[in-house]
Design a protein around this motif. Sequence first.
Motif, PDB file in Angstrom:
ATOM      1  N   LEU A  24       0.826  -1.208   0.000  1.00 20.86           N
ATOM      2  CA  LEU A  24       0.000   0.000   0.000  1.00 20.86           C
ATOM      3  C   LEU A  24       0.864   1.262   0.000  1.00 20.86           C
ATOM      4  CD1 LEU A  24      -2.786  -0.994   2.563  1.00 20.86           C
ATOM      5  CD2 LEU A  24      -3.067  -0.655   0.098  1.00 20.86           C
ATOM      6  N   GLU A  25       1.946   1.242   0.753  1.00 21.62           N
ATOM      7  CA  GLU A  25       2.845   2.397   0.803  1.00 21.62           C
ATOM      8  C   GLU A  25       3.473   2.651  -0.572  1.00 21.62           C
ATOM      9  OE1 GLU A  25       6.533   4.097   3.482  1.00 21.62           O
ATOM     10  OE2 GLU A  25       6.118   1.952   3.499  1.00 21.62           O
ATOM     11  N   LYS A  26       3.904   1.608  -1.235  1.00 24.71           N
ATOM     12  CA  LYS A  26       4.511   1.760  -2.565  1.00 24.71           C
ATOM     13  C   LYS A  26       3.515   2.287  -3.585  1.00 24.71           C
ATOM     14  CE  LYS A  26       8.178  -1.569  -1.894  1.00 24.71           C
ATOM     15  NZ  LYS A  26       8.677  -2.913  -2.138  1.00 24.71           N
ATOM     16  N   LYS A  27       2.226   1.965  -3.411  1.00 21.51           N
ATOM     17  CA  LYS A  27       1.174   2.453  -4.313  1.00 21.51           C
ATOM     18  C   LYS A  27       0.701   3.853  -3.933  1.00 21.51           C
ATOM     19  CE  LYS A  27      -2.215  -0.416  -4.849  1.00 21.51           C
ATOM     20  NZ  LYS A  27      -3.212  -1.498  -4.708  1.00 21.51           N
ATOM     21  N   GLY A  28       1.223   4.412  -2.832  1.00 20.32           N
ATOM     22  CA  GLY A  28       0.817   5.733  -2.393  1.00 20.32           C
ATOM     23  C   GLY A  28      -0.497   5.740  -1.623  1.00 20.32           C
ATOM     24  N   GLU A  29      -0.899   4.567  -1.107  1.00 21.22           N
ATOM     25  CA  GLU A  29      -2.172   4.438  -0.412  1.00 21.22           C
ATOM     26  C   GLU A  29      -2.000   4.263   1.098  1.00 21.22           C
ATOM     27  OE1 GLU A  29      -4.284   1.261  -2.312  1.00 21.22           O
ATOM     28  OE2 GLU A  29      -4.195   2.239  -4.267  1.00 21.22           O
ATOM     29  N   PHE A  30      -0.796   4.486   1.599  1.00 19.69           N
ATOM     30  CA  PHE A  30      -0.491   4.372   3.018  1.00 19.69           C
ATOM     31  C   PHE A  30       0.560   5.422   3.341  1.00 19.69           C
ATOM     32  CE2 PHE A  30       1.481   2.536   6.818  1.00 19.69           C
ATOM     33  CZ  PHE A  30       0.357   2.114   7.524  1.00 19.69           C
ATOM     34  N   PRO A  31       0.545   5.985   4.545  1.00 13.45           N
ATOM     35  CA  PRO A  31       1.542   7.016   4.886  1.00 13.45           C
ATOM     36  C   PRO A  31       2.983   6.547   4.663  1.00 13.45           C
ATOM     37  CG  PRO A  31      -0.156   6.905   6.578  1.00 13.45           C
ATOM     38  CD  PRO A  31      -0.399   5.749   5.650  1.00 13.45           C
ATOM     39  N   LYS A  32       3.784   7.446   4.147  1.00 10.51           N
ATOM     40  CA  LYS A  32       5.187   7.136   3.851  1.00 10.51           C
ATOM     41  C   LYS A  32       6.033   7.101   5.115  1.00 10.51           C
ATOM     42  CE  LYS A  32       5.331   7.434  -0.760  1.00 10.51           C
ATOM     43  NZ  LYS A  32       5.627   6.294  -1.539  1.00 10.51           N
ATOM     44  N   ARG A  33       6.951   6.178   5.141  1.00 12.98           N
ATOM     45  CA  ARG A  33       7.948   6.117   6.222  1.00 12.98           C
ATOM     46  C   ARG A  33       9.035   7.137   5.931  1.00 12.98           C
ATOM     47  NH1 ARG A  33       9.968   0.181   4.714  1.00 12.98           N
ATOM     48  NH2 ARG A  33       8.053   0.208   3.556  1.00 12.98           N
ATOM     49  N   TRP A  34       9.782   7.467   6.940  1.00 12.83           N
ATOM     50  CA  TRP A  34      10.941   8.337   6.774  1.00 12.83           C
ATOM     51  C   TRP A  34      12.087   7.741   7.565  1.00 12.83           C
ATOM     52  CZ3 TRP A  34      12.276  10.713  11.450  1.00 12.83           C
ATOM     53  CH2 TRP A  34      11.277  10.755  12.416  1.00 12.83           C
ATOM     54  N   HIS A  35      13.290   8.044   7.152  1.00 15.59           N
ATOM     55  CA  HIS A  35      14.466   7.403   7.735  1.00 15.59           C
ATOM     56  C   HIS A  35      15.112   8.266   8.802  1.00 15.59           C
ATOM     57  CE1 HIS A  35      14.522   3.891   5.135  1.00 15.59           C
ATOM     58  NE2 HIS A  35      13.980   4.703   4.253  1.00 15.59           N
ATOM     59  N   ILE A  36      15.292   7.663   9.969  1.00 16.49           N
ATOM     60  CA  ILE A  36      15.982   8.302  11.084  1.00 16.49           C
ATOM     61  C   ILE A  36      17.485   8.131  10.890  1.00 16.49           C
ATOM     62  CG2 ILE A  36      16.343   8.227  13.578  1.00 16.49           C
ATOM     63  CD1 ILE A  36      13.429   7.169  13.780  1.00 16.49           C
ATOM     64  N   TRP A  43       7.333   6.092  11.161  1.00 13.83           N
ATOM     65  CA  TRP A  43       6.126   6.712  10.624  1.00 13.83           C
ATOM     66  C   TRP A  43       5.637   7.723  11.632  1.00 13.83           C
ATOM     67  CZ3 TRP A  43       7.631   1.835   9.944  1.00 13.83           C
ATOM     68  CH2 TRP A  43       7.568   1.278   8.662  1.00 13.83           C
ATOM     69  N   ASN A  44       4.996   8.762  11.155  1.00 15.46           N
ATOM     70  CA  ASN A  44       4.390   9.757  12.023  1.00 15.46           C
ATOM     71  C   ASN A  44       3.070   9.176  12.529  1.00 15.46           C
ATOM     72  OD1 ASN A  44       2.734  11.878  12.934  1.00 15.46           O
ATOM     73  ND2 ASN A  44       3.824  13.354  11.657  1.00 15.46           N
ATOM     74  N   ILE A  45       2.893   9.077  13.840  1.00 14.46           N
ATOM     75  CA  ILE A  45       1.689   8.473  14.410  1.00 14.46           C
ATOM     76  C   ILE A  45       0.438   9.233  13.990  1.00 14.46           C
ATOM     77  CG2 ILE A  45       1.859   9.701  16.609  1.00 14.46           C
ATOM     78  CD1 ILE A  45       0.558   6.103  16.134  1.00 14.46           C
ATOM     79  N   GLU A  46       0.530  10.555  13.848  1.00 11.87           N
ATOM     80  CA  GLU A  46      -0.631  11.336  13.418  1.00 11.87           C
ATOM     81  C   GLU A  46      -1.070  10.936  12.011  1.00 11.87           C
ATOM     82  OE1 GLU A  46       0.308  15.451  13.852  1.00 11.87           O
ATOM     83  OE2 GLU A  46       0.535  15.293  16.015  1.00 11.87           O
ATOM     84  N   ASP A  47      -0.116  10.679  11.120  1.00 13.76           N
ATOM     85  CA  ASP A  47      -0.448  10.242   9.766  1.00 13.76           C
ATOM     86  C   ASP A  47      -1.127   8.873   9.784  1.00 13.76           C
ATOM     87  OD1 ASP A  47       0.750  12.558   8.838  1.00 13.76           O
ATOM     88  OD2 ASP A  47       2.602  11.554   8.189  1.00 13.76           O
ATOM     89  N   ILE A  48      -0.632   7.980  10.625  1.00 15.25           N
ATOM     90  CA  ILE A  48      -1.213   6.635  10.726  1.00 15.25           C
ATOM     91  C   ILE A  48      -2.630   6.725  11.291  1.00 15.25           C
ATOM     92  CG2 ILE A  48      -0.994   4.376  11.833  1.00 15.25           C
ATOM     93  CD1 ILE A  48       1.127   5.037   9.604  1.00 15.25           C
TER      94      ILE A  48
END
Length: 64
Positions: A24-36, A43-48
């Motif tokens: 879903l993330e790769k299709k743009g249908e789930f919030p994107k992760r970001w690298h620490i 992931w941002n909990i607010e986005d989830i």
Amino acid sequence: MKRAIGKKELLTIVPLSWSTIDRLEKKGEFPKRWHITDNRCAWNIEDIEHWLDERQSAEYYPKT
């Protein structure tokens, strides 16, 4: 400051398999992760929570 969650916590919040979330993330249908760091993402909990709220409020039915 926004709260970040890792993969382990994400999987306790979102009742989907890791492969489904990844797809879903790769299709743009789930919030994107970001690298620490190079080896750690989050992931941002607010986005989830927003994504889950949208799913709950919309009568979501998968395409067949």
